[in-house]
Enzyme design. Structure first.
Site, PDB file in Angstrom:
ATOM      1  N   PRO A   2      -9.507 -13.946  64.772  1.00  0.00           N
ATOM      2  CA  PRO A   2      -9.487 -15.299  65.397  1.00  0.00           C
ATOM      3  C   PRO A   2      -9.710 -15.044  67.097  1.00  0.00           C
ATOM      4  CG  PRO A   2      -7.573 -14.906  63.979  1.00  0.00           C
ATOM      5  CD  PRO A   2      -8.200 -13.772  64.133  1.00  0.00           C
ATOM      6  N   GLU A   3     -10.317 -16.306  67.280  1.00  0.00           N
ATOM      7  CA  GLU A   3     -10.763 -16.207  68.975  1.00  0.00           C
ATOM      8  C   GLU A   3     -10.077 -17.317  69.514  1.00  0.00           C
ATOM      9  OE1 GLU A   3     -15.040 -15.608  69.869  1.00  0.00           O
ATOM     10  OE2 GLU A   3     -15.330 -14.461  67.971  1.00  0.00           O
ATOM     11  N   LYS A  61      -6.326 -15.028  73.449  1.00  0.00           N
ATOM     12  CA  LYS A  61      -5.801 -14.826  72.022  1.00  0.00           C
ATOM     13  C   LYS A  61      -4.320 -14.747  72.077  1.00  0.00           C
ATOM     14  CE  LYS A  61     -10.421 -12.867  71.409  1.00  0.00           C
ATOM     15  NZ  LYS A  61     -10.997 -11.516  70.952  1.00  0.00           N
ATOM     16  N   HIS A 101       1.578 -12.433  50.579  1.00  0.00           N
ATOM     17  CA  HIS A 101       1.777 -11.541  51.867  1.00  0.00           C
ATOM     18  C   HIS A 101       2.829 -12.176  52.767  1.00  0.00           C
ATOM     19  CE1 HIS A 101      -1.569  -9.269  49.915  1.00  0.00           C
ATOM     20  NE2 HIS A 101      -2.394 -10.458  49.842  1.00  0.00           N
ATOM     21  N   ARG A 129      -3.644  -8.135  55.968  1.00  0.00           N
ATOM     22  CA  ARG A 129      -3.852  -6.798  56.337  1.00  0.00           C
ATOM     23  C   ARG A 129      -2.936  -6.037  57.232  1.00  0.00           C
ATOM     24  NH1 ARG A 129     -10.213  -8.092  57.380  1.00  0.00           N
ATOM     25  NH2 ARG A 129     -10.757  -8.746  55.163  1.00  0.00           N
ATOM     26  N   ARG A 186     -18.982  -6.246  88.414  1.00  0.00           N
ATOM     27  CA  ARG A 186     -19.043  -5.174  87.078  1.00  0.00           C
ATOM     28  C   ARG A 186     -20.353  -4.364  87.000  1.00  0.00           C
ATOM     29  NH1 ARG A 186     -14.310  -5.762  84.067  1.00  0.00           N
ATOM     30  NH2 ARG A 186     -12.617  -6.401  85.650  1.00  0.00           N
ATOM     31  N   ARG A 301     -21.073  -3.463  66.587  1.00  0.00           N
ATOM     32  CA  ARG A 301     -21.067  -4.784  66.078  1.00  0.00           C
ATOM     33  C   ARG A 301     -22.329  -5.212  66.113  1.00  0.00           C
ATOM     34  NH1 ARG A 301     -16.523  -7.573  69.344  1.00  0.00           N
ATOM     35  NH2 ARG A 301     -16.122  -6.165  70.885  1.00  0.00           N
TER      36      ARG A 301
END
Length: 318
Positions: A2-3, A61, A101, A129, A186, A301
């Site tokens: 989730p974001e 988050k 779960h 999980r 950066r 990714r």
């Protein structure tokens, strides 16, 4: 995972259904979901039972419920809920079937909604999980004196575990000027910077790709080449994408992410780049071109982009 929009949907649900109620009992069905609470299960149960939830706050988050001080002092402890990849916080009636779960069950004091209807009496933490979990954390003053995150009471307190991350785009205390200055320093690729929770929190792979598509930036654009209008464009795009995702209840690709009522978000149908490899770019199609969205490898990714709308810069920096 989730974001920001997905976690904010959960926060709003908890603020509506749980804030102001007392946690009357705690049942731990799987101690692995409390592994981040270093003092153990009995300490968790003893300190949570009898506490009242005064607010529900989110930064990026990170999500936490502020617990009152039983002795009447200022709130100093937070019940943190880390959703991980499959964690769910569900509001249920006590007689509702137990989820397969189910890991932690909190019994809440009686309360009524705006129309006088009794609210469900249980808050359940479900995690298939077991990457997520719950734990207690001390609250500490925020370095800048602003509220710790997005909540109702706006206390200038933040859990120690969340103090290191930057503010997110929905936080009123977020500073675009500070972000512009720091992102240029950066000297990295733009998407890598957007995913850096120390620069801006809450943006993950999905919304980074969507924001970059909307702003027409390639993920490898060097951050030290960004001018203020460029930074403003990417921040505006990211804010718009996440605001629309929030209105749609977030992005759900399977049953693992749901809000507190168990409903899935439906923003996946509005994604413009993420997960659309080999399909036409909708913007190009609207302008009479046929360009297919491309998937490229990025930081172990994937990144999805339109090669026409988001051309790769010659000085690319991943």
């Amino acid at each position: 995972m989730p974001e920001l929009p997905e976690v904010e949907v959960v926060r709003r649900g908890l603020a509506r259904w749980v804030a102001g109620r007392t946690i009357e009992a705690v049942e731990v069905l799987d101690a692995r979901s409390l592994r981040r609470h270093v003092d153990g299960v009995e300490d968790f149960i003893g300190n949570v039972t009898g506490s009242r939830v005064t607010d529900v706050v989110r930064r990026g988050k990170f999500l936490w419920m502020v617990l009152d001080d039983p002795d009447g002092g200022p709130a100093r402890v937070a019940l943190m809920a880390h959703l991980g990849m499959s964690g769910q916080l569900l509001i249920e009636e006590p007689d509702a079937p137990r989820e397969k779960h189910l890991k932690v069950r909190l019994t809440l004091s009686a309360a009524l909604d705006e129309e006088g209807v009794p609210l469900p009496a249980e808050l359940r933490f479900v995690d298939q999980r077991i990457f997520g979990g719950m734990f207690l954390a001390d609250l500490e003053p925020t370095p800048d004196g602003h509220p710790g995150g997005l909540g109702r009471e706006s206390l200038p307190l933040v859990p120690h575990q969340a103090a290191h991350i930057a503010r997110d785009l929905l936080d009123p205390a977020f500073s675009p000027e500070s972000f512009h200055r720091r992102i240029r320093e950066r000297r990295t690729g733009l998407k890598r910077a957007l995913l850096d929770q120390g620069l801006v929190s809450g943006i993950g792979n999905i919304y980074a790709d969507e924001a970059l598509w909307a702003a027409r930036f390639h993920y490898a654009r060097p951050t030290d080449t960004l001018r203020r209008p460029d930074t403003a464009r990417i921040l505006e795009a990211a804010t718009d994408v996440m605001t629309r995702a929030l209105a749609a209840g977030g992005t759900s690709f399977d049953a693992l992410y749901v809000n507190v009522n168990g409903a899935s978000g439906y923003f996946a149908r509005d994604l413009q780049a993420y997960g659309r490899a080999g399909r036409p770019c909708r913007r190009c199609a609207s302008e009479g071109r046929e360009t297919l969205v491309r998937r490229e490898s990025f930081m172990n990714r994937s990144s999805y982009l339109c090669p026409h709308c988001q051309p790769r810069p010659r000085n690319a920096r991943v």
